[in-house]
Design an enzyme around this catalytic site. Structure first.
Site, short mmCIF file in Angstrom:
data_model
loop_
_atom_site.label_atom_id
_atom_site.label_comp_id
_atom_site.label_asym_id
_atom_site.label_seq_id
_atom_site.Cartn_x
_atom_site.Cartn_y
_atom_site.Cartn_z
N ASP A 38 0.80 -1.23 0.00
CA ASP A 38 0.00 0.00 0.00
C ASP A 38 0.84 1.28 0.00
O ASP A 38 0.34 2.34 -0.33
CB ASP A 38 -0.91 0.04 1.23
N MET A 53 25.25 -4.34 -20.06
CA MET A 53 25.67 -3.02 -20.56
C MET A 53 26.04 -2.10 -19.40
O MET A 53 26.14 -2.54 -18.26
CB MET A 53 24.55 -2.42 -21.38
#
Ligand code: ADP
Length: 737
Positions: A152, A559
């Site tokens: 929540d 990468m």
């Protein structure tokens, strides 16, 4: 100094809880503590027996990618009674547990707080009743650390709770899917999100998912709120919007305090507009599934910090929750956390909505304001004729670029400023090739991968600058927003350096950091990085599934160019044993040690080890070189394979984090530019997500922070996590899978 610690999860489960348990357990074992896992929350703590079990290093292996909590959670009525808590205290004394780490929501944290408060009384009582405790020496106070575990995101003391990011991504995934079917059928969807009294999930989903209307518990609605909603959707239909999504948080209310349900909205839209409305109540799907990279990293950082806090300040009484505030681990007293988290609910229940909104804080309020602008059916101001703003996306594409373009363009259009998209980055400026960015079209761009206006890497030829200057004048460009990476920063700096020669360059510009490499100065995150990180960990999770019975090492190349961010953070989030990063380089001595460690790991029973290697970690010790070296040295004790992930990392729909970051940056870029244009300033500003939130820096400050020789920023916050990654991936006897 404590010697024994217990860890438990309680209340509603949330994705990432397992990562927190793993981090607490491994850090504690590494720091020579005995660790117990408490099964089934407070129910198990009071029951004892097989609900309290010692945890070893291997017990928490292979857990990172699993949703839920392997310790289980339960709601416990027994623990709400004094007697139940005394039983829990007795179990803890029997196991000599001196510190408790509880991962859960406000209910679970208040339970922990009550137990810590009553501890001395329970100890007195138990000493009187049981000989075994009365003969024991001094029994210190119970140390308690809470960690925020809740989808929540309703806890005070942390910007994000563990599980909220995953839940938000589930919601967006559902929205993306519904958008495509709604578009083909002209439908309107009503989506109900979880969140109890908290509108965070609904609001963030609206921002990042491009919904047309949102209802959250914290906003005071007008008596005739439904009329406004009906008018807006009707207007949208008339101008040809293909579909509409209305998001309603489960706690949203009418001004009279009665709950608004998704079916109420369906009824209103069907009756008033005769629409074909479908309701989707997302429910528990939001809680499920494998946690995102963000949740795994958040849980891991907080779990490690919990143990370190207990051991590094042994004399302090600990009754705190640890949260992440502006990317720093911060401790807040449990009483404050519980009190302030609950206060919002109380204000909403009693109809003090403005107070509730105030308590949620600045960032929530700003998001609500931004959402109100972006959900407008038409811009607030008529288009004026004082010139235009050009937006470009430069360098390699990064997921979330479209979101940034979409939000920046709409914030400008809302003020009546026309916006041009420069095709293929600076090429558009050179050739005078622009597309006009239109309000309605922009709404659909928030979730599109890559960049619709195109990206390109170029080097300026001398003639190019004159062409750019000419086109700036010809198209009456009064400001530029450049969204991109290292190359884009450098190109804008080149334009700035030519201001004396080309008067046209004397206009304000704003740079938005967008690259998967996360290698830009002053910012903790760039747009696109989170999507790449999730792409990597998904791939690694899949590689793990192929392990079978073999002893295998995978070298996975990722990468990041000269920045080790992707390698290190995905190691942290995927449980990979090692990350070779350019900041540290690779030495032969290290490779030798690694081979010995691998041999040991497989002897101890591991079946699969994953090493990550950043693409530029070393010029000569390439991924293939390392594979061959290790295979040779393994002496047939294990196999070595490589996986070069390549462009998979750049692809895909941007994650929630990237879309929200892109939205915030897009709106800040627009506002910064509008201010500069009004003040006739020619400043070039660089945006950054830093400890202070989304901030702007003058370009020279950003350039000063760039190590141009090495190709990375001079300061990189994530390097502080190297130690954490190493500690959790150590080779241990019996270290399992
Ligand atoms: P969450 O932690 O997700 O908010 P709950 O509110 O259901 O979930 O709380 C989980 C458990 O924490 C409860 O079942 C109960 O055992 C314990 N708990 C909650 N509030 C208290 C309290 N005031 N005193 C003692 N225990 C509590």
């Amino acid at each position: 100094m404590i010697k024994t610690l217990a860890v438990m999860t309680s209340g509603g489960d949330s994705p990432g809880m397992n990562a927190a348990i793993r981090a607490v357990t491994r850090r504690a074992l590494d720091r020579k503590l005995k660790v117990y896992g408490i099964y089934d929350g407070y129910e198990g703590l009071a029951k004892g027996g097989d609900a309290i079990r010692q945890l070893q290093w291997e017990d928490v292996g292979g857990l990172l990618q699993r949703g839920g909590t392997f310790l289980g959670t339960a709601r416990s009525e027994k623990f709400r009674t004094r007697e139940g808590r005394c039983q829990a205290a007795r179990q803890m004394l029997e196991h000599k547990i001196e510190a408790l780490v509880v991962i859960g929501g406000d209910g679970s944290l208040s339970g922990a707080h009550v137990l810590a408060q009553e501890w001395p009384e329970h100890v007195d009582q138990l000493r009187k009743e049981h000989e075994e405790f009365s003969s024991r020496g001094e029994i210190p106070n119970l140390q308690v650390i809470g960690l925020p575990g809740s989808i929540d995101n309703d806890l005070f003391g942390t910007d994000m709770s563990i599980g909220a990011d995953t839940a938000l991504n589930h919601i967006l995934h559902a929205m993306d899917n519904l958008t495509s079917t709604a578009a083909s059928h002209q439908r309107t969807f009503v989506i109900e999100t979880m969140g109890r009294h908290c509108g965070y999930l609904a609001l963030a989903a609206t921002l990042a998912g491009g919904a047309s209307w949102v209802l959250v518990p914290e906003e005071e609605l007008e008596l005739r709120w439904h009329q406004k909603m009906v008018d807006a959707i009707d207007k949208g239909r008339k101008i040809g919007r293909p579909h509409h999504i209305v998001i309603v948080a489960e706690g949203a209310r009418h001004p009279d305090g009665l709950t608004i349900t998704s079916n109420d909205i369906k009824r209103i839209l069907t009756e008033r507009l005769g629409l074909d409305v479908r309701v989707t109540v997302l429910g528990h799907v939001q809680r499920g599934g494998s946690p995102t990279a963000f949740d795994r990293i958040l849980a891991t950082r907080l779990g490690v910090a919990a143990v370190d806090t207990l051991l590094d300040a042994p004399d302090a009484p600990h009754c705190h929750m640890l949260g992440l505030v502006r990317n720093e681990v911060v401790a807040t007293p449990l009483t404050t956390v519980v009190e302030k988290s609950r206060a919002v609910g109380v204000e909403i229940e009693t109809g003090n909505y403005s107070q509730a909104l105030e308590l949620r804080g600045e960032s929530f309020k700003n998001t609500l304001k931004l959402v109100k602008t972006l959900t407008r059916i038409l811009p607030a101001q008529e288009r004026h004729d004082d010139g235009v703003v050009a937006i470009l996306t430069g360098g390699a594409d990064a997921p979330g670029m479209n979101t940034a373009v979409s939000v920046a363009a709409r914030c400008l259009l809302n003020q009546g400023i026309p916006v041009l998209g420069s095709r293929d980055a600076f090429m558009g400026l050179i050739r005078g090739d622009f597309i006009e960015l239109d309000w309605d079209e922009m709404v659909g761009w928030v979730n599109r991968p890559s960049s619709e206006i195109g990206t390109a890497r170029i080097d300026f030829k001398p003639a190019d600058l004159a062409m750019i200057a000419e086109n700036i004048q010809k198209h009456r460009i009064k400001g530029i927003i450049a969204i991109g990476g290292w190359g884009t920063y450098v190109k804008i700096a080149e334009l700035a350096a030519q201001r004396e020669n080309f008067d046209a360059f004397n206009i304000p510009m704003v740079l938005v950091p967008a690259t998967i490499d996360n290698n830009l100065p002053l910012t903790e995150y760039c747009v696109g990085t989170d999507t790449a990180l999730n792409n990597i960990i998904e791939a690694i999770d899949k590689i793990r599934h192929t392990a079978g019975a073999t002893r295998r090492t995978f070298i996975v190349e990722v990468m990041g160019r000269q920045s080790g961010f992707l390698a290190l953070m995905s190691a942290l989030a995927s449980g990979a044993e090692k990350a070779y990063i350019p900041e540290k380089g690779i030495s032969l001595a290290e490779l030798n040690t690694d081979v010995e460690n691998l041999k040991k790991s497989f002897q101890y029973g591991k079946r699969l080890v994953i090493y990550l290697r950043n693409e530029m970690a070393s010029f000569h010790y390439t991924t293939d070189f390392i594979r061959r070296l290790m295979e040779e040295e393994s002496k047939d004790q294990f196999e070595v394979r490589t996986a070069v992930l390549g462009h998979v990392q750049r692809g895909g729909i941007p994650t929630a984090f990237d879309r929200i970051l892109a939205s915030r940056m897009g709106s800040t870029a627009a506002l910064t530019l509008i201010n500069a244009m009004q003040e006739q300033s020619t400043e070039i500003s660089v945006l950054a997500l830093s400890g202070r939130g989304t901030t702007t820096f003058p370009l020279p400050e950003a350039i000063k922070e760039m190590d141009l020789e090495r190709g990375r920023p001079k300061h990189q916050w994530f390097l502080q996590l190297i130690e954490t990654a190493d500690a959790l991936a150590k080779v241990h006897a019996g270290s399992g899978t």
